[in-house]
Design a protein around this motif. Sequence first.
Motif, PDB file in Angstrom:
ATOM      1  N   ASN A   1       0.397  -1.076  -0.102  1.00 54.54           N
ATOM      2  CA  ASN A   1       0.034   0.119  -0.253  1.00 54.54           C
ATOM      3  C   ASN A   1       0.662   0.922  -0.285  1.00 54.54           C
ATOM      4  O   ASN A   1       2.116   1.405   0.853  1.00 54.54           O
ATOM      5  CB  ASN A   1      -1.118   0.197   1.184  1.00 54.54           C
ATOM      6  N   LEU A   2       0.749   1.651  -0.863  1.00 55.48           N
ATOM      7  CA  LEU A   2       1.510   3.258  -0.979  1.00 55.48           C
ATOM      8  C   LEU A   2       0.409   4.955  -0.635  1.00 55.48           C
ATOM      9  O   LEU A   2       1.067   6.083  -0.724  1.00 55.48           O
ATOM     10  CB  LEU A   2       1.690   3.690  -2.141  1.00 55.48           C
ATOM     11  N   GLY A   3      -1.057   4.510  -0.252  1.00 57.80           N
ATOM     12  CA  GLY A   3      -1.261   5.553   0.455  1.00 57.80           C
ATOM     13  C   GLY A   3      -2.889   5.316  -0.377  1.00 57.80           C
ATOM     14  O   GLY A   3      -3.024   4.335  -0.986  1.00 57.80           O
ATOM     15  N   ARG A   4      -3.930   6.226   0.097  1.00 56.05           N
ATOM     16  CA  ARG A   4      -4.491   5.842  -0.763  1.00 56.05           C
ATOM     17  C   ARG A   4      -5.414   7.391  -0.951  1.00 56.05           C
ATOM     18  O   ARG A   4      -4.867   8.809  -0.675  1.00 56.05           O
ATOM     19  CB  ARG A   4      -6.109   6.171   1.073  1.00 56.05           C
ATOM     20  N   GLY A   5      -6.222   8.154  -2.042  1.00 57.83           N
ATOM     21  CA  GLY A   5      -6.606   8.567  -2.879  1.00 57.83           C
ATOM     22  C   GLY A   5      -6.849  10.106  -1.442  1.00 57.83           C
ATOM     23  O   GLY A   5      -8.436  10.305  -1.524  1.00 57.83           O
ATOM     24  N   GLY A   6      -5.887  10.959  -2.068  1.00 58.41           N
ATOM     25  CA  GLY A   6      -6.457  12.493  -0.991  1.00 58.41           C
ATOM     26  C   GLY A   6      -5.932  12.444   0.449  1.00 58.41           C
ATOM     27  O   GLY A   6      -6.082  13.595   0.753  1.00 58.41           O
ATOM     28  N   SER A   7      -5.159  10.834   0.956  1.00 55.98           N
ATOM     29  CA  SER A   7      -4.646  11.728   1.173  1.00 55.98           C
ATOM     30  C   SER A   7      -2.659  11.734   1.433  1.00 55.98           C
ATOM     31  O   SER A   7      -2.334  11.551   0.017  1.00 55.98           O
ATOM     32  CB  SER A   7      -4.808  10.197   2.794  1.00 55.98           C
ATOM     33  N   VAL A   8      -1.840  11.603   2.221  1.00 49.03           N
ATOM     34  CA  VAL A   8      -1.242  11.997   2.703  1.00 49.03           C
ATOM     35  C   VAL A   8       0.409  10.641   1.752  1.00 49.03           C
ATOM     36  O   VAL A   8      -0.254   9.382   1.956  1.00 49.03           O
ATOM     37  CB  VAL A   8       0.407  12.755   3.480  1.00 49.03           C
ATOM     38  N   LEU A   9       0.570  10.665   0.832  1.00 49.36           N
ATOM     39  CA  LEU A   9       1.422   9.274   0.073  1.00 49.36           C
ATOM     40  C   LEU A   9       2.662   8.616   1.488  1.00 49.36           C
ATOM     41  O   LEU A   9       3.631   9.726   1.585  1.00 49.36           O
ATOM     42  CB  LEU A   9       1.731   9.412  -0.619  1.00 49.36           C
ATOM     43  N   ASN A  10       3.002   7.507   1.257  1.00 51.41           N
ATOM     44  CA  ASN A  10       4.135   6.798   2.161  1.00 51.41           C
ATOM     45  C   ASN A  10       4.854   6.133   1.135  1.00 51.41           C
ATOM     46  O   ASN A  10       5.712   5.201   1.079  1.00 51.41           O
ATOM     47  CB  ASN A  10       3.464   5.542   2.807  1.00 51.41           C
ATOM     48  N   TYR A  11       5.227   6.867  -0.133  1.00 52.91           N
ATOM     49  CA  TYR A  11       6.263   6.350  -1.218  1.00 52.91           C
ATOM     50  C   TYR A  11       6.844   8.545  -2.042  1.00 52.91           C
ATOM     51  O   TYR A  11       6.085   9.018  -1.269  1.00 52.91           O
ATOM     52  CB  TYR A  11       6.158   5.485  -1.611  1.00 52.91           C
ATOM     53  N   GLU A  12       8.185   7.524  -2.717  1.00 53.97           N
ATOM     54  CA  GLU A  12       8.806   8.404  -2.973  1.00 53.97           C
ATOM     55  C   GLU A  12       7.783   9.414  -4.256  1.00 53.97           C
ATOM     56  O   GLU A  12       8.074   9.472  -5.115  1.00 53.97           O
ATOM     57  CB  GLU A  12      10.103   8.466  -3.444  1.00 53.97           C
ATOM     58  N   SER A  13       7.075   9.956  -3.377  1.00 56.37           N
ATOM     59  CA  SER A  13       6.097  10.593  -4.864  1.00 56.37           C
ATOM     60  C   SER A  13       5.947  11.873  -5.037  1.00 56.37           C
ATOM     61  O   SER A  13       6.529  12.723  -4.174  1.00 56.37           O
ATOM     62  CB  SER A  13       4.549  10.504  -4.319  1.00 56.37           C
ATOM     63  N   ARG A  14       5.838  12.423  -6.528  1.00 54.22           N
ATOM     64  CA  ARG A  14       6.315  13.918  -6.622  1.00 54.22           C
ATOM     65  C   ARG A  14       4.889  14.362  -7.778  1.00 54.22           C
ATOM     66  O   ARG A  14       4.574  15.603  -7.842  1.00 54.22           O
ATOM     67  CB  ARG A  14       7.404  14.149  -7.607  1.00 54.22           C
ATOM     68  N   VAL A  15       4.190  13.618  -7.454  1.00 55.62           N
ATOM     69  CA  VAL A  15       2.625  13.507  -7.861  1.00 55.62           C
ATOM     70  C   VAL A  15       1.522  14.287  -6.836  1.00 55.62           C
ATOM     71  O   VAL A  15       0.576  16.048  -7.025  1.00 55.62           O
ATOM     72  CB  VAL A  15       1.575  12.200  -7.944  1.00 55.62           C
ATOM     73  N   ASP A  16       1.752  13.800  -5.968  1.00 52.49           N
ATOM     74  CA  ASP A  16       0.925  14.140  -4.489  1.00 52.49           C
ATOM     75  C   ASP A  16       2.016  14.123  -3.701  1.00 52.49           C
ATOM     76  O   ASP A  16       2.519  14.028  -3.372  1.00 52.49           O
ATOM     77  CB  ASP A  16      -0.305  13.816  -4.771  1.00 52.49           C
ATOM     78  N   SER A  17       1.394  14.860  -2.268  1.00 51.55           N
ATOM     79  CA  SER A  17       2.292  14.966  -0.638  1.00 51.55           C
ATOM     80  C   SER A  17       2.719  13.967  -0.634  1.00 51.55           C
ATOM     81  O   SER A  17       1.773  13.591  -0.081  1.00 51.55           O
ATOM     82  CB  SER A  17       1.872  15.879   0.191  1.00 51.55           C
ATOM     83  N   GLN A  18       4.296  13.899   0.285  1.00 49.21           N
ATOM     84  CA  GLN A  18       4.716  12.763   0.997  1.00 49.21           C
ATOM     85  C   GLN A  18       4.137  13.312   2.335  1.00 49.21           C
ATOM     86  O   GLN A  18       4.007  14.197   2.441  1.00 49.21           O
ATOM     87  CB  GLN A  18       5.909  12.359   0.735  1.00 49.21           C
ATOM     88  N   LEU A  19       4.280  12.230   2.677  1.00 50.45           N
ATOM     89  CA  LEU A  19       3.975  11.856   4.920  1.00 50.45           C
ATOM     90  C   LEU A  19       5.096  12.114   4.791  1.00 50.45           C
ATOM     91  O   LEU A  19       6.243  11.811   5.610  1.00 50.45           O
ATOM     92  CB  LEU A  19       3.885  10.422   4.647  1.00 50.45           C
ATOM     93  N   LEU A  20       4.929  13.638   5.688  1.00 53.25           N
ATOM     94  CA  LEU A  20       6.259  14.401   6.245  1.00 53.25           C
ATOM     95  C   LEU A  20       6.179  15.137   7.427  1.00 53.25           C
ATOM     96  O   LEU A  20       4.889  15.628   7.830  1.00 53.25           O
ATOM     97  CB  LEU A  20       7.012  15.354   5.278  1.00 53.25           C
ATOM     98  N   GLY A  21       6.523  14.673   7.958  1.00 56.01           N
ATOM     99  CA  GLY A  21       5.977  15.671   9.970  1.00 56.01           C
ATOM    100  C   GLY A  21       5.332  14.436  10.502  1.00 56.01           C
ATOM    101  O   GLY A  21       5.071  13.360  10.363  1.00 56.01           O
ATOM    102  N   ALA A  22       5.000  15.014  12.201  1.00 55.97           N
ATOM    103  CA  ALA A  22       4.311  14.262  12.058  1.00 55.97           C
ATOM    104  C   ALA A  22       2.848  13.424  12.176  1.00 55.97           C
ATOM    105  O   ALA A  22       2.042  14.367  12.152  1.00 55.97           O
ATOM    106  CB  ALA A  22       4.145  14.759  14.067  1.00 55.97           C
ATOM    107  N   VAL A  23       2.657  12.657  12.310  1.00 55.51           N
ATOM    108  CA  VAL A  23       1.052  12.612  12.386  1.00 55.51           C
ATOM    109  C   VAL A  23       0.810  11.279  13.026  1.00 55.51           C
ATOM    110  O   VAL A  23       0.517  10.956  14.075  1.00 55.51           O
ATOM    111  CB  VAL A  23       1.096  12.084  10.343  1.00 55.51           C
ATOM    112  N   HIS A  24      -0.838  11.512  13.297  1.00 54.08           N
ATOM    113  CA  HIS A  24      -1.608  10.799  13.837  1.00 54.08           C
ATOM    114  C   HIS A  24      -1.743   9.482  14.091  1.00 54.08           C
ATOM    115  O   HIS A  24      -2.192   8.847  12.478  1.00 54.08           O
ATOM    116  CB  HIS A  24      -3.218  11.407  14.210  1.00 54.08           C
ATOM    117  N   GLY A  25      -1.959   8.291  14.851  1.00 51.81           N
ATOM    118  CA  GLY A  25      -2.723   6.666  14.268  1.00 51.81           C
ATOM    119  C   GLY A  25      -3.840   6.953  14.966  1.00 51.81           C
ATOM    120  O   GLY A  25      -4.561   7.867  15.721  1.00 51.81           O
ATOM    121  N   ASP A  26      -4.274   5.336  14.843  1.00 49.82           N
ATOM    122  CA  ASP A  26      -5.587   5.294  15.776  1.00 49.82           C
ATOM    123  C   ASP A  26      -5.709   5.004  16.387  1.00 49.82           C
ATOM    124  O   ASP A  26      -4.435   5.026  17.444  1.00 49.82           O
ATOM    125  CB  ASP A  26      -6.234   3.343  15.306  1.00 49.82           C
ATOM    126  N   PRO A  27      -6.831   6.094  17.599  1.00 44.67           N
ATOM    127  CA  PRO A  27      -6.739   5.798  18.978  1.00 44.67           C
ATOM    128  C   PRO A  27      -6.934   4.187  19.557  1.00 44.67           C
ATOM    129  O   PRO A  27      -6.505   3.817  19.404  1.00 44.67           O
ATOM    130  CB  PRO A  27      -8.566   6.293  19.213  1.00 44.67           C
TER     131      PRO A  27
END
Length: 678
Positions: free
Chosen positions: A294-320
């Motif tokens: 899985n590289l991500g979901r449409g409309g969310s930050v991406l978990n790979y070396e993408s230049r099409v949309d924004s990468q996951l950079l910085g702190a993010v939240h997880g499941d409660p």
Amino acid sequence: MSETALNLVQKQEWENGILRGSVVERRAAGLTRTVVWNPFRLVTGIASVEFRITLLDGDRAVAQDTISVSLDNSDVVILHDWSRVMQKQLVSENPRPGSAVWWLRTGQAGDYVPTEGASLEVKEKGIELPHLTYPLDLKGYYAIFVVLPAKLGCIELRLSGDERSQLFSGESVGNGCYLEINSLPAFVKAGHESFWRWADMTRQHLVIEQPYKTVSLYEESFRAHLDSVRLVPLTPELVAQLNATWSAEGQKRTVIGYYEPGSWAFQEKVESNLDHWKPLLAFAEARFSVLDINLGRGGSVLNYESRVDSQLLGAVHGDPSHGKVPHSSAAALMQEYTNTFATELKYARQLGMKPAANFGATSCYVGSDLESNFSKEHPEWRSGDELRYDVPEVRRFMLALFEEALQIGAERLSLDWCRYPETLKSKGPVTEFMRELRRLADRYGNLRSVHIDILARFPARGVPSWQYMDYRTWAREQLVDFLCPSNIQGRHLNFDLSEYLAATKGTKTRLLPNVTAHIWGLSMPGMFWERVLRCYEEGCEGAYVYQADCPTLGSPEGIRYLSLCCSEAALKRWRAREQAEQGKYSKNIYLSLPPRGGQYQPWSRLRVWIEGFSPGLVELFVDDKKINRYTAPPYVLTSEERSDDKAIQPGKRILTVRAEDGGGWLEKEFKVYFGSSN
């Protein structure tokens, strides 16, 4: 009892047996029963013990016998004095505040006391500790067992010759999810030994590692800890028997494992491309033929070396977890320091697996740290949290993501319509996108002179938005190569396969139904294996395992359970053994584990496992009201349908299960808690 029952046994029964030596036999008159006693953690070296059995009928003693047992455990190696590690300066009974030193915690007492009252622990949260090495000088094969203290926590272990470490958690066996501690069983089994592996121990040391997620994530008490490790020498005959038991003989079925690198990295310290080798090695050990990355979901930050949309950079939240939302910047480190997808493509192929580029159709996580630039810039192209596939610009954007994956080197594409399908309103946009994706894949396939496979995971009948999935057209027009009907969460785990078999008959499309491996899925190994085997017997060519990373990266048992799924012959061998052993198992009734916080939630279902006999009728009652009556498994409280999500009122309830046993009934009562979360 079977391994399935051992994984499902509840707190009172476990502690009665393990801590107090008390076992209940039900409807066993005239039957032969075998008592299993494991003295190896209590007795080392050579010893003689008195073993007494008292048979009670209520409070009345019916019979009693005592035998003397001579034990010679001198060839069994038990590691529990952790002061003997090579790095003695890194272990202390009283670490200084702020020091990177392991805590040798001694003088413990009580029912849950570790071996000789001592354990290896971490005294202070928020401090990274160095690895430890326990020196060994053994020769030949040994079976290795691991015990953790009976409380929240985990440890990672490896042999000095290994390429990856193995996570051990007292709360995680089989379906137990390494991703979120709130999805674990409601209690930790005191004295539980995890069977790690059998291995040639020649020139091997034991390496102890602090799991990175215990440094700062989750509760204050969630820390690394270790009780003891037991090594038992094996004869060549026993090694051969273990190899045969866990062999995957015969024709190999296609088993696809779903993997989320972003979720894995949320709790790891990924600073080098080499770090990606370790989790992929575990998937290879589980014998997956295809790894759905899985590289991500449409409309969310991406978990790979993408230049099409924004990468996951910085702190993010997880499941409660337990009412708290964890935050981590670890997943961002993976993006900052590695090329995730290119590296995992390379390593998966080196390990003999076929990697696929997976995108979830959509989930924008609007307003959160997971929302991507595309979603933020075009709110008019989404409905709530989901992108609208009736908008051409959205489809072009998603095609651009898939094309980027092809440019990086993907030769298989995977689209997940299950997470999350709520925005879909008709079949048209879904099928139109599948045609556009097929054209894109064929264009790249023609350039490379290969066929680019497309996999589609989609809601099965009864699952939200199932009516918008025109899978018959997908198969007839050869838009997809793998059709993967699926449940969502803990419902519809045994959906009917007939309509999907009919849709793929006479086409080149292969049917691989989803069998979910998350904590809310079918209990491992028994329920899980039975569903996989039923898929094969009804005509499916393989299986798709959603959240395969939970058991694969969560426990050694999980890897072993999954490793047999590629072999119909191995699963039939298991079933035949289970049927042959039923007369030896104690007659009992077990419940699937509650998926969150010790409660059964509306989005999951309580399931019943019965062994020791073949029941006729099975009846389920809640607070004395009959809810279900079955003549054959599976036994599910209420039904799989969403309309029954709130059929049981939240709170504590009395569940009674009655199973017809010959001319009588075996009846068992449970105190069960039902939650109210959606």
